[in-house]
Design a protein around this motif. Structure first.
Motif, PDB file in Angstrom:
ATOM      1  N   LEU A  31     -11.399   5.909   6.269  1.00 16.27           N
ATOM      2  CA  LEU A  31     -12.335   4.964   6.890  1.00 16.27           C
ATOM      3  C   LEU A  31     -13.304   5.710   7.801  1.00 16.27           C
ATOM      4  CD1 LEU A  31      -9.850   2.122   7.938  1.00 16.27           C
ATOM      5  CD2 LEU A  31     -11.514   2.045   6.072  1.00 16.27           C
ATOM      6  N   PRO A  32     -14.528   5.194   7.967  1.00 19.89           N
ATOM      7  CA  PRO A  32     -15.467   5.809   8.917  1.00 19.89           C
ATOM      8  C   PRO A  32     -14.896   5.757  10.338  1.00 19.89           C
ATOM      9  CG  PRO A  32     -16.588   4.238   7.491  1.00 19.89           C
ATOM     10  CD  PRO A  32     -15.126   4.089   7.237  1.00 19.89           C
ATOM     11  N   PRO A  33     -15.257   6.703  11.197  1.00 19.72           N
ATOM     12  CA  PRO A  33     -14.698   6.750  12.561  1.00 19.72           C
ATOM     13  C   PRO A  33     -14.874   5.452  13.350  1.00 19.72           C
ATOM     14  CG  PRO A  33     -15.888   8.766  12.096  1.00 19.72           C
ATOM     15  CD  PRO A  33     -16.128   7.850  10.933  1.00 19.72           C
ATOM     16  N   ASP A  34     -16.033   4.809  13.235  1.00 17.92           N
ATOM     17  CA  ASP A  34     -16.251   3.550  13.960  1.00 17.92           C
ATOM     18  C   ASP A  34     -15.290   2.459  13.489  1.00 17.92           C
ATOM     19  OD1 ASP A  34     -18.272   4.731  15.371  1.00 17.92           O
ATOM     20  OD2 ASP A  34     -19.895   3.809  14.200  1.00 17.92           O
ATOM     21  N   VAL A  35     -15.030   2.443  12.204  1.00 18.68           N
ATOM     22  CA  VAL A  35     -14.132   1.429  11.635  1.00 18.68           C
ATOM     23  C   VAL A  35     -12.691   1.729  12.034  1.00 18.68           C
ATOM     24  CG1 VAL A  35     -13.361   0.307   9.515  1.00 18.68           C
ATOM     25  CG2 VAL A  35     -15.741   1.018   9.758  1.00 18.68           C
ATOM     26  N   ARG A  36     -12.315   3.012  12.060  1.00 21.79           N
ATOM     27  CA  ARG A  36     -10.965   3.370  12.517  1.00 21.79           C
ATOM     28  C   ARG A  36     -10.770   2.945  13.971  1.00 21.79           C
ATOM     29  NH1 ARG A  36     -11.736   8.583   9.844  1.00 21.79           N
ATOM     30  NH2 ARG A  36     -11.996   9.479  11.900  1.00 21.79           N
ATOM     31  N   ALA A  37     -11.780   3.142  14.800  1.00 20.79           N
ATOM     32  CA  ALA A  37     -11.689   2.727  16.208  1.00 20.79           C
ATOM     33  C   ALA A  37     -11.560   1.208  16.302  1.00 20.79           C
ATOM     34  CB  ALA A  37     -12.910   3.211  16.983  1.00 20.79           C
ATOM     35  N   TRP A  38     -12.321   0.474  15.474  1.00 24.61           N
ATOM     36  CA  TRP A  38     -12.234  -0.988  15.477  1.00 24.61           C
ATOM     37  C   TRP A  38     -10.824  -1.428  15.076  1.00 24.61           C
ATOM     38  CZ3 TRP A  38     -10.941  -4.766  12.014  1.00 24.61           C
ATOM     39  CH2 TRP A  38     -11.259  -6.068  12.365  1.00 24.61           C
ATOM     40  N   LEU A  39     -10.294  -0.812  14.050  1.00 26.41           N
ATOM     41  CA  LEU A  39      -8.961  -1.163  13.563  1.00 26.41           C
ATOM     42  C   LEU A  39      -7.883  -0.847  14.604  1.00 26.41           C
ATOM     43  CD1 LEU A  39      -7.254  -2.237  11.257  1.00 26.41           C
ATOM     44  CD2 LEU A  39      -7.315   0.025  10.224  1.00 26.41           C
ATOM     45  N   ALA A  40      -8.069   0.236  15.346  1.00 26.79           N
ATOM     46  CA  ALA A  40      -7.082   0.613  16.365  1.00 26.79           C
ATOM     47  C   ALA A  40      -7.013  -0.406  17.499  1.00 26.79           C
ATOM     48  CB  ALA A  40      -7.415   1.991  16.923  1.00 26.79           C
ATOM     49  N   ARG A  41      -8.115  -1.090  17.777  1.00 29.21           N
ATOM     50  CA  ARG A  41      -8.106  -2.075  18.860  1.00 29.21           C
ATOM     51  C   ARG A  41      -8.012  -3.522  18.353  1.00 29.21           C
ATOM     52  NH1 ARG A  41     -13.610  -0.896  18.433  1.00 29.21           N
ATOM     53  NH2 ARG A  41     -14.911  -2.760  18.346  1.00 29.21           N
ATOM     54  N   ALA A  42      -7.894  -3.694  17.049  1.00 29.92           N
ATOM     55  CA  ALA A  42      -7.841  -5.034  16.466  1.00 29.92           C
ATOM     56  C   ALA A  42      -6.603  -5.788  16.939  1.00 29.92           C
ATOM     57  CB  ALA A  42      -7.845  -4.937  14.945  1.00 29.92           C
ATOM     58  N   ALA A  43      -6.757  -7.089  17.075  1.00 34.21           N
ATOM     59  CA  ALA A  43      -5.650  -7.938  17.515  1.00 34.21           C
ATOM     60  C   ALA A  43      -4.712  -8.293  16.367  1.00 34.21           C
ATOM     61  CB  ALA A  43      -6.201  -9.225  18.144  1.00 34.21           C
ATOM     62  N   ASP A 103       0.858  -1.178   0.000  1.00 38.25           N
ATOM     63  CA  ASP A 103       0.000   0.000   0.000  1.00 38.25           C
ATOM     64  C   ASP A 103       0.897   1.232   0.000  1.00 38.25           C
ATOM     65  OD1 ASP A 103      -2.494  -1.209   0.025  1.00 38.25           O
ATOM     66  OD2 ASP A 103      -2.479  -1.426   2.202  1.00 38.25           O
ATOM     67  N   PRO A 104       0.849   2.009  -1.057  1.00 43.79           N
ATOM     68  CA  PRO A 104       1.747   3.160  -1.124  1.00 43.79           C
ATOM     69  C   PRO A 104       1.441   4.224  -0.063  1.00 43.79           C
ATOM     70  CG  PRO A 104       0.225   3.173  -2.967  1.00 43.79           C
ATOM     71  CD  PRO A 104       0.005   1.889  -2.227  1.00 43.79           C
ATOM     72  N   ARG A 105       0.175   4.386   0.311  1.00 46.75           N
ATOM     73  CA  ARG A 105      -0.176   5.418   1.289  1.00 46.75           C
ATOM     74  C   ARG A 105      -1.246   4.875   2.243  1.00 46.75           C
ATOM     75  NH1 ARG A 105       0.842  11.155  -0.859  1.00 46.75           N
ATOM     76  NH2 ARG A 105       0.219  11.427   1.258  1.00 46.75           N
ATOM     77  N   PRO A 106      -0.860   3.955   3.128  1.00 44.13           N
ATOM     78  CA  PRO A 106      -1.855   3.336   4.004  1.00 44.13           C
ATOM     79  C   PRO A 106      -2.514   4.314   4.965  1.00 44.13           C
ATOM     80  CG  PRO A 106       0.354   2.656   4.639  1.00 44.13           C
ATOM     81  CD  PRO A 106       0.477   3.429   3.352  1.00 44.13           C
ATOM     82  N   MET A 107      -1.830   5.351   5.383  1.00 46.87           N
ATOM     83  CA  MET A 107      -2.447   6.307   6.321  1.00 46.87           C
ATOM     84  C   MET A 107      -3.555   7.107   5.642  1.00 46.87           C
ATOM     85  SD  MET A 107      -1.401   5.606   9.214  1.00 46.87           S
ATOM     86  CE  MET A 107      -2.211   6.894  10.102  1.00 46.87           C
ATOM     87  N   ASP A 108      -3.393   7.390   4.360  1.00 49.05           N
ATOM     88  CA  ASP A 108      -4.472   8.070   3.635  1.00 49.05           C
ATOM     89  C   ASP A 108      -5.703   7.180   3.571  1.00 49.05           C
ATOM     90  OD1 ASP A 108      -2.882  10.263   3.232  1.00 49.05           O
ATOM     91  OD2 ASP A 108      -2.364   9.742   1.154  1.00 49.05           O
ATOM     92  N   GLN A 109      -5.483   5.888   3.331  1.00 48.69           N
ATOM     93  CA  GLN A 109      -6.595   4.943   3.305  1.00 48.69           C
ATOM     94  C   GLN A 109      -7.228   4.836   4.691  1.00 48.69           C
ATOM     95  OE1 GLN A 109      -4.868   1.375   1.776  1.00 48.69           O
ATOM     96  NE2 GLN A 109      -4.944   2.096  -0.342  1.00 48.69           N
ATOM     97  N   PHE A 110      -6.413   4.803   5.726  1.00 47.46           N
ATOM     98  CA  PHE A 110      -6.911   4.749   7.098  1.00 47.46           C
ATOM     99  C   PHE A 110      -7.765   5.980   7.408  1.00 47.46           C
ATOM    100  CE2 PHE A 110      -6.527   5.835  11.592  1.00 47.46           C
ATOM    101  CZ  PHE A 110      -6.907   4.646  12.203  1.00 47.46           C
ATOM    102  N   ASP A 111      -7.294   7.154   7.009  1.00 42.19           N
ATOM    103  CA  ASP A 111      -8.012   8.401   7.284  1.00 42.19           C
ATOM    104  C   ASP A 111      -9.368   8.458   6.595  1.00 42.19           C
ATOM    105  OD1 ASP A 111      -5.960   9.282   8.897  1.00 42.19           O
ATOM    106  OD2 ASP A 111      -5.012  10.477   7.327  1.00 42.19           O
ATOM    107  N   PRO A 114      -5.737  -1.108   5.983  1.00 38.81           N
ATOM    108  CA  PRO A 114      -6.945  -0.308   5.763  1.00 38.81           C
ATOM    109  C   PRO A 114      -7.759  -0.808   4.568  1.00 38.81           C
ATOM    110  CG  PRO A 114      -5.097   1.134   6.220  1.00 38.81           C
ATOM    111  CD  PRO A 114      -4.541  -0.260   6.073  1.00 38.81           C
ATOM    112  N   ARG A 115      -7.079  -1.289   3.555  1.00 37.85           N
ATOM    113  CA  ARG A 115      -7.767  -1.792   2.362  1.00 37.85           C
ATOM    114  C   ARG A 115      -8.615  -3.019   2.691  1.00 37.85           C
ATOM    115  NH1 ARG A 115      -4.350  -3.094  -2.837  1.00 37.85           N
ATOM    116  NH2 ARG A 115      -5.659  -1.742  -4.028  1.00 37.85           N
ATOM    117  N   SER A 116      -8.055  -3.979   3.434  1.00 44.26           N
ATOM    118  CA  SER A 116      -8.817  -5.185   3.756  1.00 44.26           C
ATOM    119  C   SER A 116      -9.944  -4.879   4.745  1.00 44.26           C
ATOM    120  CB  SER A 116      -7.907  -6.286   4.296  1.00 44.26           C
ATOM    121  OG  SER A 116      -7.284  -5.896   5.491  1.00 44.26           O
ATOM    122  N   VAL A 117      -9.728  -3.927   5.661  1.00 46.45           N
ATOM    123  CA  VAL A 117     -10.776  -3.540   6.598  1.00 46.45           C
ATOM    124  C   VAL A 117     -11.922  -2.856   5.850  1.00 46.45           C
ATOM    125  CG1 VAL A 117     -11.323  -2.017   8.537  1.00 46.45           C
ATOM    126  CG2 VAL A 117      -9.286  -3.425   8.604  1.00 46.45           C
TER     127      VAL A 117
END
Length: 94
Positions: A26-38, A16-24, A43-46
């Motif tokens: 994402l909807p806020p709920d999904v970003r929160a889920w990803l932040a606590r994911a094990a 992923d050339p720019r994963p943080m852009d993809q992360f940004d 970001p692309r697969s999420v």
């Protein structure tokens, strides 16, 4: 020499050339889920998992997040024996 990875998972790795852009994006709920994911989800697969979960749950975000938790639990159950071995006490928790 290739860099060693200290994470063993069955998740495929993609460049992923720019994963943080993809992360940004994402909807806020999904970003929160990803932040606590094990697992180290990209970001692309999420995003792909989120869209599928929303579609399967009739657009209900709470149910879609629960579906994502279930998907991660399945991945962990699949990866636990490979990482720690079948005789490890954590396997019963996986």
């Amino acid at each position: 020499m290739p860099a060693r990875r200290n994470i063993a998972t069955s998740l495929r790795r993609r460049a992923d050339p720019r994963p943080m852009d993809q992360f940004d994006r994402l909807p806020p709920d999904v970003r929160a889920w990803l932040a606590r994911a094990a697992l180290p989800w990209s970001p692309r697969s999420v995003q792909k998992l989120w869209r599928r979960a929303l579609r399967e749950c009739g657009g209900d975000p709470a149910r879609a997040l629960a579906r994502m938790d279930l998907a991660e639990a399945r991945m962990l159950a699949k990866d636990c024996p490979k990482i720690w071995g079948r005789a490890h006490p954590l396997i019963s928790a996986c």
